[in-house]
Write a protein that holds these residues in place. Structure first.
Motif, PDB file in Angstrom:
ATOM      1  N   LEU A  17      91.230  43.064  45.939  1.00  9.78           N
ATOM      2  CA  LEU A  17      91.539  42.807  47.349  1.00  9.78           C
ATOM      3  C   LEU A  17      92.834  43.507  47.755  1.00  9.78           C
ATOM      4  O   LEU A  17      92.913  44.099  48.837  1.00  9.78           O
ATOM      5  CB  LEU A  17      91.658  41.302  47.596  1.00  9.78           C
ATOM      6  CG  LEU A  17      90.344  40.513  47.605  1.00  9.78           C
ATOM      7  CD1 LEU A  17      90.621  39.019  47.713  1.00  9.78           C
ATOM      8  CD2 LEU A  17      89.459  40.960  48.765  1.00  9.78           C
ATOM      9  N   MET A  18      93.848  43.439  46.894  1.00 11.41           N
ATOM     10  CA  MET A  18      95.122  44.096  47.205  1.00 11.41           C
ATOM     11  C   MET A  18      94.961  45.604  47.305  1.00 11.41           C
ATOM     12  O   MET A  18      95.563  46.245  48.172  1.00 11.41           O
ATOM     13  CB  MET A  18      96.162  43.751  46.135  1.00 11.41           C
ATOM     14  CG  MET A  18      96.677  42.322  46.178  1.00 11.41           C
ATOM     15  SD  MET A  18      97.474  41.910  47.760  1.00 11.41           S
ATOM     16  CE  MET A  18      96.157  40.964  48.554  1.00 11.41           C
ATOM     17  N   MET A  19      94.125  46.171  46.431  1.00 14.60           N
ATOM     18  CA  MET A  19      93.887  47.605  46.481  1.00 14.60           C
ATOM     19  C   MET A  19      93.257  47.996  47.816  1.00 14.60           C
ATOM     20  O   MET A  19      93.681  48.968  48.454  1.00 14.60           O
ATOM     21  CB  MET A  19      92.958  48.016  45.332  1.00 14.60           C
ATOM     22  CG  MET A  19      92.568  49.478  45.346  1.00 14.60           C
ATOM     23  SD  MET A  19      91.430  49.898  43.992  1.00 14.60           S
ATOM     24  CE  MET A  19      90.020  48.864  44.414  1.00 14.60           C
ATOM     25  N   ALA A  20      92.251  47.227  48.248  1.00 17.61           N
ATOM     26  CA  ALA A  20      91.589  47.524  49.522  1.00 17.61           C
ATOM     27  C   ALA A  20      92.543  47.345  50.703  1.00 17.61           C
ATOM     28  O   ALA A  20      92.572  48.164  51.624  1.00 17.61           O
ATOM     29  CB  ALA A  20      90.368  46.616  49.689  1.00 17.61           C
ATOM     30  N   ILE A  21      93.343  46.278  50.672  1.00 11.73           N
ATOM     31  CA  ILE A  21      94.282  46.005  51.761  1.00 11.73           C
ATOM     32  C   ILE A  21      95.353  47.091  51.852  1.00 11.73           C
ATOM     33  O   ILE A  21      95.684  47.572  52.940  1.00 11.73           O
ATOM     34  CB  ILE A  21      94.937  44.615  51.566  1.00 11.73           C
ATOM     35  CG1 ILE A  21      93.889  43.515  51.773  1.00 11.73           C
ATOM     36  CG2 ILE A  21      96.113  44.420  52.531  1.00 11.73           C
ATOM     37  CD1 ILE A  21      94.360  42.134  51.339  1.00 11.73           C
ATOM     38  N   ILE A  22      95.889  47.500  50.711  1.00  9.20           N
ATOM     39  CA  ILE A  22      96.933  48.528  50.699  1.00  9.20           C
ATOM     40  C   ILE A  22      96.378  49.867  51.179  1.00  9.20           C
ATOM     41  O   ILE A  22      97.016  50.566  51.976  1.00  9.20           O
ATOM     42  CB  ILE A  22      97.544  48.662  49.287  1.00  9.20           C
ATOM     43  CG1 ILE A  22      98.344  47.399  48.941  1.00  9.20           C
ATOM     44  CG2 ILE A  22      98.442  49.899  49.195  1.00  9.20           C
ATOM     45  CD1 ILE A  22      98.779  47.323  47.489  1.00  9.20           C
ATOM     46  N   TYR A  23      95.188  50.230  50.705  1.00 11.91           N
ATOM     47  CA  TYR A  23      94.560  51.485  51.149  1.00 11.91           C
ATOM     48  C   TYR A  23      94.349  51.460  52.660  1.00 11.91           C
ATOM     49  O   TYR A  23      94.654  52.442  53.363  1.00 11.91           O
ATOM     50  CB  TYR A  23      93.235  51.656  50.421  1.00 11.91           C
ATOM     51  CG  TYR A  23      92.532  52.978  50.672  1.00 11.91           C
ATOM     52  CD1 TYR A  23      92.675  54.045  49.794  1.00 11.91           C
ATOM     53  CD2 TYR A  23      91.708  53.150  51.785  1.00 11.91           C
ATOM     54  CE1 TYR A  23      92.031  55.248  50.007  1.00 11.91           C
ATOM     55  CE2 TYR A  23      91.064  54.353  52.019  1.00 11.91           C
ATOM     56  CZ  TYR A  23      91.220  55.389  51.130  1.00 11.91           C
ATOM     57  OH  TYR A  23      90.581  56.587  51.354  1.00 11.91           O
ATOM     58  N   HIS A  24      93.830  50.344  53.151  1.00 10.36           N
ATOM     59  CA  HIS A  24      93.588  50.172  54.591  1.00 10.36           C
ATOM     60  C   HIS A  24      94.899  50.258  55.370  1.00 10.36           C
ATOM     61  O   HIS A  24      94.983  50.933  56.403  1.00 10.36           O
ATOM     62  CB  HIS A  24      92.912  48.817  54.820  1.00 10.36           C
ATOM     63  CG  HIS A  24      92.383  48.620  56.197  1.00 10.36           C
ATOM     64  ND1 HIS A  24      91.342  47.758  56.474  1.00 10.36           N
ATOM     65  CD2 HIS A  24      92.750  49.144  57.397  1.00 10.36           C
ATOM     66  CE1 HIS A  24      91.095  47.781  57.772  1.00 10.36           C
ATOM     67  NE2 HIS A  24      91.937  48.609  58.362  1.00 10.36           N
ATOM     68  N   GLY A  25      95.930  49.582  54.876  1.00  9.25           N
ATOM     69  CA  GLY A  25      97.227  49.597  55.544  1.00  9.25           C
ATOM     70  C   GLY A  25      97.846  50.984  55.576  1.00  9.25           C
ATOM     71  O   GLY A  25      98.410  51.405  56.598  1.00  9.25           O
ATOM     72  N   ILE A  26      97.753  51.713  54.460  1.00  5.08           N
ATOM     73  CA  ILE A  26      98.284  53.085  54.408  1.00  5.08           C
ATOM     74  C   ILE A  26      97.548  53.970  55.417  1.00  5.08           C
ATOM     75  O   ILE A  26      98.169  54.763  56.138  1.00  5.08           O
ATOM     76  CB  ILE A  26      98.153  53.659  52.991  1.00  5.08           C
ATOM     77  CG1 ILE A  26      99.125  52.947  52.039  1.00  5.08           C
ATOM     78  CG2 ILE A  26      98.422  55.166  52.983  1.00  5.08           C
ATOM     79  CD1 ILE A  26      98.943  53.309  50.585  1.00  5.08           C
ATOM     80  N   PHE A  27      96.236  53.824  55.469  1.00  3.59           N
ATOM     81  CA  PHE A  27      95.448  54.600  56.429  1.00  3.59           C
ATOM     82  C   PHE A  27      95.910  54.318  57.864  1.00  3.59           C
ATOM     83  O   PHE A  27      96.130  55.246  58.647  1.00  3.59           O
ATOM     84  CB  PHE A  27      93.964  54.274  56.278  1.00  3.59           C
ATOM     85  CG  PHE A  27      93.096  54.889  57.340  1.00  3.59           C
ATOM     86  CD1 PHE A  27      92.677  56.204  57.229  1.00  3.59           C
ATOM     87  CD2 PHE A  27      92.706  54.161  58.456  1.00  3.59           C
ATOM     88  CE1 PHE A  27      91.881  56.786  58.211  1.00  3.59           C
ATOM     89  CE2 PHE A  27      91.916  54.731  59.442  1.00  3.59           C
ATOM     90  CZ  PHE A  27      91.500  56.047  59.321  1.00  3.59           C
ATOM     91  N   ASN A  28      96.053  53.039  58.209  1.00  9.84           N
ATOM     92  CA  ASN A  28      96.476  52.680  59.569  1.00  9.84           C
ATOM     93  C   ASN A  28      97.861  53.223  59.895  1.00  9.84           C
ATOM     94  O   ASN A  28      98.109  53.691  61.006  1.00  9.84           O
ATOM     95  CB  ASN A  28      96.454  51.163  59.746  1.00  9.84           C
ATOM     96  CG  ASN A  28      95.048  50.608  59.915  1.00  9.84           C
ATOM     97  OD1 ASN A  28      94.073  51.363  59.923  1.00  9.84           O
ATOM     98  ND2 ASN A  28      94.930  49.309  60.064  1.00  9.84           N
ATOM     99  N   MET A  29      98.770  53.151  58.934  1.00 13.02           N
ATOM    100  CA  MET A  29     100.118  53.663  59.184  1.00 13.02           C
ATOM    101  C   MET A  29     100.116  55.172  59.374  1.00 13.02           C
ATOM    102  O   MET A  29     100.814  55.698  60.242  1.00 13.02           O
ATOM    103  CB  MET A  29     101.048  53.277  58.020  1.00 13.02           C
ATOM    104  CG  MET A  29     101.472  51.827  58.034  1.00 13.02           C
ATOM    105  SD  MET A  29     102.761  51.445  56.820  1.00 13.02           S
ATOM    106  CE  MET A  29     101.828  51.540  55.300  1.00 13.02           C
ATOM    107  N   LEU A  30      99.317  55.878  58.574  1.00 10.40           N
ATOM    108  CA  LEU A  30      99.267  57.329  58.685  1.00 10.40           C
ATOM    109  C   LEU A  30      98.689  57.772  60.032  1.00 10.40           C
ATOM    110  O   LEU A  30      99.232  58.665  60.679  1.00 10.40           O
ATOM    111  CB  LEU A  30      98.443  57.917  57.542  1.00 10.40           C
ATOM    112  CG  LEU A  30      99.088  57.903  56.150  1.00 10.40           C
ATOM    113  CD1 LEU A  30      98.094  58.374  55.099  1.00 10.40           C
ATOM    114  CD2 LEU A  30     100.337  58.777  56.117  1.00 10.40           C
ATOM    115  N   VAL A  31      97.576  57.164  60.446  1.00 12.88           N
ATOM    116  CA  VAL A  31      96.924  57.614  61.677  1.00 12.88           C
ATOM    117  C   VAL A  31      97.739  57.260  62.921  1.00 12.88           C
ATOM    118  O   VAL A  31      97.549  57.865  63.980  1.00 12.88           O
ATOM    119  CB  VAL A  31      95.493  57.040  61.808  1.00 12.88           C
ATOM    120  CG1 VAL A  31      94.614  57.535  60.683  1.00 12.88           C
ATOM    121  CG2 VAL A  31      95.502  55.521  61.868  1.00 12.88           C
TER     122      VAL A  31
END
Length: 220
Positions: free
Chosen positions: A165-179
Motif C-alpha cells: 500500500l505504501m509503495m502504491a501511495i508513494i508512487y501515486h503521490g510522486i506522480f501527482n507532485m510531478l504533474v
C-alpha cells in the motif's frame, strides 16, 4: 448539475452490468473488476470532496498528500479480499487489479471531462489516457501482483500488505507532485509509460520462454 456524478455512474455501470450474463467466463471477471473500479471512484470522490472542504479547498496539498492515500487504499480493498478469499493466482491478480485501476481512471477521466469541457484539449486527453489512467492501473496492479507473494507467506501479511500500500501511495503521490510542477511535469507524464513498457516486455519475454519450454517438452 449537482447529481451529475451519479447520473454518469448509472449511465456507465448499467450497460456494463447488463452485459455480464452474455460475456464469456474468462472475460467476465475483468468486466466485474472494471465495474468495481468505477464504483470505487464514485466512493472515493465523496471522501475526497469532504476532505477538500475540510482543508479549505487547498487542492495542491490535498492531491499530493491525501488523495493518493485515500484512492490507493480504497482501490486495494477489493484486491485484498479477492486475494485472500478467492485466489492468489499471480496472473489473475495482475489482470484483475489492473482492470480495477483502469475502471477507476475511466470514471474519473469522464467526470473531469464533463465538468471541464471548456478547458479540455487533445493534449489533455492524451495525458489523462496514457499517463494518469495508466498510473492508476499500475498502482493497483502492483498491489495485486504483490499479494500473490504475501498470501503464500503468512508471516508477511501485515508488513507485506502495508508495504504494498505504501509503495502504491508513494508512487501515486510522486506522480501527482510531478504533474503539478511547472518544471517537472513532463517527467510526471512519462513516468507511468516508463514503468509500464518494461513490465510488458518482461511479461512477453516470460510468456515466450514458457511457450518454448512447453514445445520442447512435447517434442521430447
Amino acid at each position: 448539475m449537482e447529481n451529475m456524478i451519479y447520473i454518469l455512474y448509472i449511465c456507465m455501470v448499467a450497460p456494463l452490468l447488463l452485459s455480464l450474463p452474455l460475456i464469456q467466463k474468462k472475460s467476465r471477471s475483468v468486466m466485474v473488476f472494471i465495474l468495481i473500479g468505477i464504483s470505487a471512484a464514485l466512493f472515493v470522490s465523496e471522501i475526497n470532496g469532504l476532505l477538500l472542504r475540510i482543508m479549505d479547498y487547498d487542492t495542491p496539498y490535498v492531491t499530493t498528500t491525501i488523495t493518493p492515500a485515500t484512492e490507493e487504499i480504497i482501490k486495494a480493498i477489493p484486491i485484498l479480499i479477492y486475494a485472500f478469499v478467492i485466489t492468489d493466482n499471480r496472473n489473475k491478480l495482475l489482470g484483475s487489479s489492473f482492470a480495477l485501476g483502469i475502471g477507476f481512471a475511466l470514471f474519473e477521466n469522464t467526470y473531469i471531462l464533463i465538468n471541464s469541457m471548456e478547458s479540455i484539449s487533445i493534449e489533455w486527453a492524451i495525458v489523462r489516457g496514457f499517463s494518469t489512467a495508466l498510473m492508476h492501473g499500475i498502482c493497483t496492479a502492483a498491489v495485486g501482483y504483490g499479494m500473490s507473494f504475501v498470501k503464500k507467506r503468512k508471516k508477511l501479511f501485515y508488513c507485506g500488505t502495508f508495504s504494498l500500500l505504501m509503495m502504491a501511495i508513494i508512487y501515486h503521490g510522486i506522480f501527482n507532485m510531478l504533474v503539478q510542477s511547472e518544471d517537472l511535469k513532463y517527467f510526471g507524464f512519462i513516468l507511468p509509460l516508463a514503468t509500464y513498457i518494461p513490465i510488458v516486455i518482461a511479461l512477453i519475454v516470460r510468456y515466450m520462454k514458457r511457450k518454448k519450454a512447453e514445445q520442447e517438452a512435447k517434442a521430447v
